[in-house]
Motif scaffolding. Structure first.
Motif, PDB file in Angstrom:
ATOM      1  N   ALA A   5       0.716  -1.453   0.128  1.00  0.00           N
ATOM      2  CA  ALA A   5      -0.109   0.032   0.211  1.00  0.00           C
ATOM      3  C   ALA A   5       0.580   0.947  -0.173  1.00  0.00           C
ATOM      4  CB  ALA A   5      -0.848  -0.329   1.021  1.00  0.00           C
ATOM      5  N   MET A  23      -2.758   2.416   7.246  1.00  0.00           N
ATOM      6  CA  MET A  23      -3.143   1.050   5.358  1.00  0.00           C
ATOM      7  C   MET A  23      -2.073  -0.144   5.859  1.00  0.00           C
ATOM      8  SD  MET A  23      -2.024   4.495   2.984  1.00  0.00           S
ATOM      9  CE  MET A  23      -3.033   3.402   1.336  1.00  0.00           C
ATOM     10  N   LEU A  27      -4.044  -4.665   6.463  1.00  0.00           N
ATOM     11  CA  LEU A  27      -3.670  -5.616   5.491  1.00  0.00           C
ATOM     12  C   LEU A  27      -2.829  -6.311   6.435  1.00  0.00           C
ATOM     13  CD1 LEU A  27      -2.534  -3.496   2.443  1.00  0.00           C
ATOM     14  CD2 LEU A  27      -4.336  -4.541   2.470  1.00  0.00           C
ATOM     15  N   SER A 161      -3.021  -0.149  -3.439  1.00  0.00           N
ATOM     16  CA  SER A 161      -3.008  -1.091  -2.252  1.00  0.00           C
ATOM     17  C   SER A 161      -4.001  -2.640  -2.958  1.00  0.00           C
ATOM     18  CB  SER A 161      -4.192  -0.583  -1.098  1.00  0.00           C
ATOM     19  OG  SER A 161      -4.223  -1.994  -0.028  1.00  0.00           O
ATOM     20  N   SER A 162      -3.000  -3.634  -2.075  1.00  0.00           N
ATOM     21  CA  SER A 162      -3.408  -4.719  -3.127  1.00  0.00           C
ATOM     22  C   SER A 162      -5.077  -5.258  -2.205  1.00  0.00           C
ATOM     23  CB  SER A 162      -2.648  -5.818  -1.731  1.00  0.00           C
ATOM     24  OG  SER A 162      -1.262  -5.651  -1.822  1.00  0.00           O
ATOM     25  N   ALA A 166      -7.857  -0.284   2.348  1.00  0.00           N
ATOM     26  CA  ALA A 166      -6.614   0.408   3.081  1.00  0.00           C
ATOM     27  C   ALA A 166      -6.823   2.180   2.747  1.00  0.00           C
ATOM     28  CB  ALA A 166      -5.359  -0.079   2.614  1.00  0.00           C
TER      29      ALA A 166
END
Length: 642
Positions: A5, A23, A27, A161-162, A166
């Motif tokens: 992120a 963030m 995660l 971000s994944s 986030a």
């Protein structure tokens, strides 16, 4: 496997690390082993990383990682399986390495070959690379989209971000719902790439590179470096015999599977007992000599339980087998977690057992192989052989008959609506579109793909107007004339159902429990080779997955493998009528529907009544999709407001 992120602010600001820390905190499930971040106030770039240690378990493998001269910074989620070969090549060119990680290899591969270095990578990855000297930031996603990468962009801010969740940690995030994406979700059960549930958020496409220019403050270039259509359009292997093709396919399978076993932590396999997972397990045990742990999930409803088949396969291959059963009680516990981890609306009900299996597997292994992609690559779906025939029948009808056929289908739809029968409206709508489709465009595939709601139903269900969004169903490239109808369907499935349903399901379910999921069949070398195999051999005698079966038969009894294809079916209609009815009563109540303001409550009320009376699977699926949206809204919109 990790979570990444970060953000780029387009105007200079005082750096406050609480945002990037926040963030990364949400995660944590993607990387419980370490969290790190890097930022520079003058450059306004801030990168963060959550680590699930798989390769080089030492602290040397931590990210964000900088090059020796600090000109490059990278964060990266996934695995580059052939990093050792590329690193050896770079060493011969004079580069030195401090770690045994694939992350460091990315830095120096870029230094040597530029962004084209990505063409050398075999793996699954989402990479964000900051070239400080050139003032460029690159966002790169792997060829099939195994690893997710989301982008939020506003006038002053770009975030990545994944997972979307986030973005909520940044005070400038705008969670405006993309109302035009909701019909796509209701039709397909997922939101197709590049769209997302939020207006200002998009998904980076598979095989795509985005180039962000720091001085211009915007994305200046979007490049597709790999497209499955290109593989189908290469010259077919008409000169090769079937025996040669099977032998060469086998060697590619072995290479792909061996790469996915590279890890410094324990590796296991999700074994369903089907052709694909049995092949992965058999090749690794019988031909490559691995001693494996296998894991299976079944149901206490025998009509949906395939655990017994998986056990028979495990006994044949002498694996250390673990079997679990998903009950209605388990489903009740998992369902409230779905909107937390699938942080945009997602309605594949097999996410429930997949999450439960991942939860059970994690204490035993850190990496789990899944055999997704076999149907799309080798032609395993029954729709390829049945709906293709329907398409040909309707499209090849004489031109003079097309208008009467379409008129008749429309009359049938109106008659059924007058009787209050909407369950077949989407099928009849699709049939009408097939009649008018341009068969020179791959976009005809949307006409034979499965849609749950027709346009008529969507207009009745949704309170507001909506616009049509283009997807890979509509904007597909053309295929060479020597590609079969099945190959046209495969090419679209890779860009739609496999990408936005199957791979999303597995990524979020495994990562929810800090388990790395790997896809051994999704190797681009294997895909490119199989795409060039003539249809006459690939789909010989109209046998689904003919080539994989021929290889499987050399290692497992034919009678064990030749069973009807069932897929990962979930008894959702039974659950909705029983234990899960409480979720419908809660989230589909008149008050909750009014709060979201998206749907017409009276239409939902009619749908629920029809389901209780007729108990049709299609209506169960319709209710499930609306329920999934309402649960998502309650958690991510209503919950955030509260």
């Amino acid at each position: 496997m990790c979570g990444i992120a970060g953000y780029i602010h387009k105007t200079k600001l005082t750096y406050n690390d609480s945002v990037i820390v926040g963030m990364l905190e949400v995660l944590a499930h993607r990387g419980p082993d370490n969290k790190s971040h890097w930022g520079n106030e003058d450059e306004c770039v801030f990168l963060g990383h959550r680590r699930l240690a798989i390769l080089d378990l030492s602290d040397a493998g931590k990210q964000p990682m900088l090059s020796n001269d600090e000109d490059l910074v990278v964060v990266f989620n996934g695995e580059i399986y052939n990093f050792d070969e590329i690193r050896s090549e770079l060493k011969m060119l004079g580069y030195t390495f401090k770690t045994g990680s694939d992350t460091e290899m990315i830095l120096y591969a870029y230094k040597e070959w530029g962004i084209d270095a990505v063409s050398k990578f075999i793996g699954m990855f989402a990479i964000v690379l900051f070239d400080r000297k050139q003032k460029q930031v690159y966002f790169i996603r792997d060829r099939f989209g195994v690893k997710p990468l989301f982008i939020f962009e506003s006038e002053k801010l770009l975030m990545f971000s994944s997972e979307i969740k986030a973005f909520y940690e940044h005070p400038e995030f705008k969670n405006d719902i993309n109302l035009d994406a909701i019909p796509l979700f209701l039709r397909y059960g997922y939101i197709p790439t590049p769209h997302s549930i939020f207006t200002h958020v998009r998904k980076v496409k598979p095989g795509q590179i985005l180039q962000y220019d720091m001085e211009k403050g915007k994305v200046v270039r979007e490049v597709i470096y790999w497209d499955p259509l290109d593989a189908f359009n290469r010259e077919k292997f008409y000169h090769k015999t079937e025996a040669e093709i099977i032998a060469e396919t086998l060697e590619l399978l072995k290479s792909a599977f061996q790469y996915r076993m590279v890890a410094d932590v324990p590796v296991g396999i999700f074994l369903s007992g089907g052709i694909d997972s049995s092949l992965v397990t058999a090749l690794l045990t019988k031909q490559l000599g691995y001693k494996l742990k296998t894991f299976t999930i079944g149901f206490d409803n025998e009509a949906f339980n395939e655990a017994k088949i998986a056990k028979e396969v495990s006994e044949q291959l002498n694996t250390e087998h673990h079997e679990y059963i998903c009950t209605e009680k388990d489903a009740l516990e998992i369902i409230p977690q779905l909107p937390v981890y699938y942080d945009e609306p997602f309605a594949d009900s097999s996410a429930i057992p997949t999450m439960l299996l991942s939860q059970k597997v994690r204490p035993h292994v850190t990496v789990a192989l899944s055999a997704d992609g076999g149907d799309e690559i080798f032609g395993g779906y029954t729709k390829y052989f049945s709906r293709g025939g329907l398409y040909n029948m309707l499209r090849k009808s004489p031109g003079v008959l097309r208008y009467p056929i379409s008129w008749g289908l429309g009359l049938m739809r109106r008659y059924r609506r007058m009787q209050g029968r909407y369950d077949k409206d989407a099928i009849l709508e699709r049939a009408q579109e097939i009649v008018h489709a341009n068969d020179k465009s791959v976009s005809f595939l949307k006409k034979i793909d499965y849609r749950l709601f027709s346009n008529y139903e969507l207009k009745k269900l949704m309170k507001g107007a909506f616009k049509k969004l283009d997807t890979a169903f509509d904007v597909s490239g053309s295929l060479a004339a020597d590609n079969s109808e099945i190959e046209k369907m495969q090419s679209t499935d890779v860009k739609t159902y496999m990408l936005d349903d199957i791979l999303v399901k597995v990524d979020r379910a495994t990562m929810a429990y800090s388990l790395e999921g790997r896809e051994p069949l999704l190797d681009h070398r294997l895909f490119e080779y199989v795409a060039q195999i003539p249809a006459a051999i690939k789909f010989k005698d109209n046998i689904p997955k003919y080539l994989l079966k021929e290889i499987d038969y050399t290692m497992l009894p034919k009678e064990l493998l030749d069973r009807p294809k069932r897929g990962f079916a979930v008894p959702i209609e039974h659950w909705l009528l029983n234990e899960l009815a409480v979720f419908c009563d809660t989230y589909l109540s008149e008050q909750e529907i009014a709060t979201s303001g998206i749907f017409d409550y009276q239409e939902i009320k009619k749908l629920r009544r029809r389901f209780q009376e007729k108990q049709r699977r299609a209506d169960a699926d319709r209710i499930w999709r609306i329920l999934c949206f309402q649960m998502w809204f309650s958690h991510w919109i209503k919950g955030k407001v509260q």
